[in-house]
Write a protein that holds these residues in place. Sequence first.
Motif, PDB file in Angstrom:
ATOM      1  N   MET A   1      20.460   5.412  17.138  1.00  0.00           N
ATOM      2  CA  MET A   1      20.735   6.840  17.122  1.00  0.00           C
ATOM      3  C   MET A   1      19.696   7.537  17.992  1.00  0.00           C
ATOM      4  SD  MET A   1      21.376   9.550  14.005  1.00  0.00           S
ATOM      5  CE  MET A   1      19.748   9.469  13.256  1.00  0.00           C
ATOM      6  N   LEU A   2      20.154   8.144  19.084  1.00  0.00           N
ATOM      7  CA  LEU A   2      19.277   8.906  19.969  1.00  0.00           C
ATOM      8  C   LEU A   2      19.286  10.362  19.536  1.00  0.00           C
ATOM      9  CD1 LEU A   2      20.399   7.441  23.416  1.00  0.00           C
ATOM     10  CD2 LEU A   2      18.397   6.778  22.063  1.00  0.00           C
ATOM     11  N   VAL A   3      18.109  10.965  19.424  1.00  0.00           N
ATOM     12  CA  VAL A   3      17.995  12.341  18.940  1.00  0.00           C
ATOM     13  C   VAL A   3      17.112  13.137  19.886  1.00  0.00           C
ATOM     14  CG1 VAL A   3      17.342  13.841  17.016  1.00  0.00           C
ATOM     15  CG2 VAL A   3      18.201  11.530  16.547  1.00  0.00           C
ATOM     16  N   VAL A   4      17.557  14.349  20.213  1.00  0.00           N
ATOM     17  CA  VAL A   4      16.739  15.246  21.021  1.00  0.00           C
ATOM     18  C   VAL A   4      17.075  16.671  20.626  1.00  0.00           C
ATOM     19  CG1 VAL A   4      18.381  15.450  22.955  1.00  0.00           C
ATOM     20  CG2 VAL A   4      15.928  15.735  23.378  1.00  0.00           C
ATOM     21  N   GLY A   5      16.073  17.535  20.655  1.00  0.00           N
ATOM     22  CA  GLY A   5      16.298  18.943  20.382  1.00  0.00           C
ATOM     23  C   GLY A   5      16.783  19.675  21.615  1.00  0.00           C
ATOM     24  N   ASP A   6      17.388  20.835  21.398  1.00  0.00           N
ATOM     25  CA  ASP A   6      17.859  21.611  22.535  1.00  0.00           C
ATOM     26  C   ASP A   6      16.678  22.113  23.358  1.00  0.00           C
ATOM     27  OD1 ASP A   6      17.018  23.232  20.491  1.00  0.00           O
ATOM     28  OD2 ASP A   6      18.558  24.763  20.779  1.00  0.00           O
ATOM     29  N   ASN A   7      16.806  21.998  24.674  1.00  0.00           N
ATOM     30  CA  ASN A   7      15.769  22.431  25.619  1.00  0.00           C
ATOM     31  C   ASN A   7      14.443  21.701  25.451  1.00  0.00           C
ATOM     32  OD1 ASN A   7      17.516  24.471  26.711  1.00  0.00           O
ATOM     33  ND2 ASN A   7      17.044  25.750  24.929  1.00  0.00           N
ATOM     34  N   ALA A   8      14.479  20.527  24.854  1.00  0.00           N
ATOM     35  CA  ALA A   8      13.254  19.753  24.682  1.00  0.00           C
ATOM     36  C   ALA A   8      12.813  19.160  26.006  1.00  0.00           C
ATOM     37  CB  ALA A   8      13.484  18.642  23.657  1.00  0.00           C
TER      38      ALA A   8
END
Length: 413
Positions: free
Chosen positions: A291-298
Amino acid sequence: MGPGLFWNFPSKTSCTVPQSLLQTMLLSRMAGMKDQQFTEEKPLLPESRGQETEMENCETFVAEGDWKEHDIETPYGMLHVVIRGAPKGNKPAILTYHDVGLNHKLCFNTFFHNEDMQEITKHFVVCHVDAPGQHIGAPQMPQGYQYPTMDQLAGMLPSVVQHFGFKSIVGIGVGAGAYILAKFALIFPELVEGLVLLNIDPNGKGWIDWAATKLSGLTSTLPDTVLAHLFSQEELMSNTEVVQSYRQQINNTINQFNLQLFWNMYNSRRDLEMNRSGSVLNAKTLRCPVMLVVGDNAPAEEGVVECNSKLDPTNTTFLKMADSGGMPQITQPGKLTEAFKYFLQGMGYIAYMKDRRMSGGPVPSASMTRLVRSRTASLTSAGSVDGSRNRACTHSDSSEGVGQVSHTMEVSC
């Protein structure tokens, strides 16, 4: 700090042992370490545990607050580990690795102290790994100390697995920690059952990026340089309480000399040698569910998208979290916990409990039981708490005619 230490050219740090030789060396070393007692076990002092909620004991593990510290000898030096519980049966351990500028407390306390996350983790052994010299109270590394390369940091983890007797792990890594866990899974795929990778950048720095990093180091303090790696520009511009708090903690709780060594080595990393099957000859990629996770505009958004393109779409979920900035595990721990719960369910760990947020009906919980994969297929959510938005699907391989489902999709939650 002398300029010779800071100007750590890639040509001097990117040379690593070939993976096949590294694996042979590590397995040989692990075999010879079985009968040695090289770990110091130290119960954490009550005042160092912070505010913790007392939880009921389950049949497998002890109460939530019963954490113990260990210093483990590895082929590349000592490794500081904090662990709760003990392995039981074939259930994997949850093993975490933090980002540069952090340690397990700064990176994961908010996430693991979330009430719903505790409902999951009280049924698993949880192992937090601190990179060399990054834990609170770590002594300063001696002058001339050669910090382990990223490959070597990954090569330290089999010693942890072997010492505690883990059958396998489910890894949770952030930034540099995500890179290290991915490297570990590429070298030792049989030890990794699943990965949750936040803010991973699988690419090494080019010369332009490397020069920009060095210039930034000359014009900014180390904590400010690290903060730009951790948080989105929007968060830094608004100077939120979270950013202020982390600036202070990076300054006061992590040895700056040791941090500089880790930062230099991370910025000297090579590309993760993985490609989607069929894209290149003899392509290697992560075999386990990811599961790849990233926040918006990170800051890491581009890198996570690149990583997604290198993974098998049938066992990869890409989760982009809205309103979470650069550190989703800190700013949106509840939503990330829910996604993690569904990730474990999709791997075959399923049970039911009454959700505290709902008036009725069973929901997947963490009292997980291993299912027979040949008889299991599930479509589960990795989306938002309210269930009103698009959801990502996961599934276990089935021999009963269930169609293949692609996990690779972008969702906002």
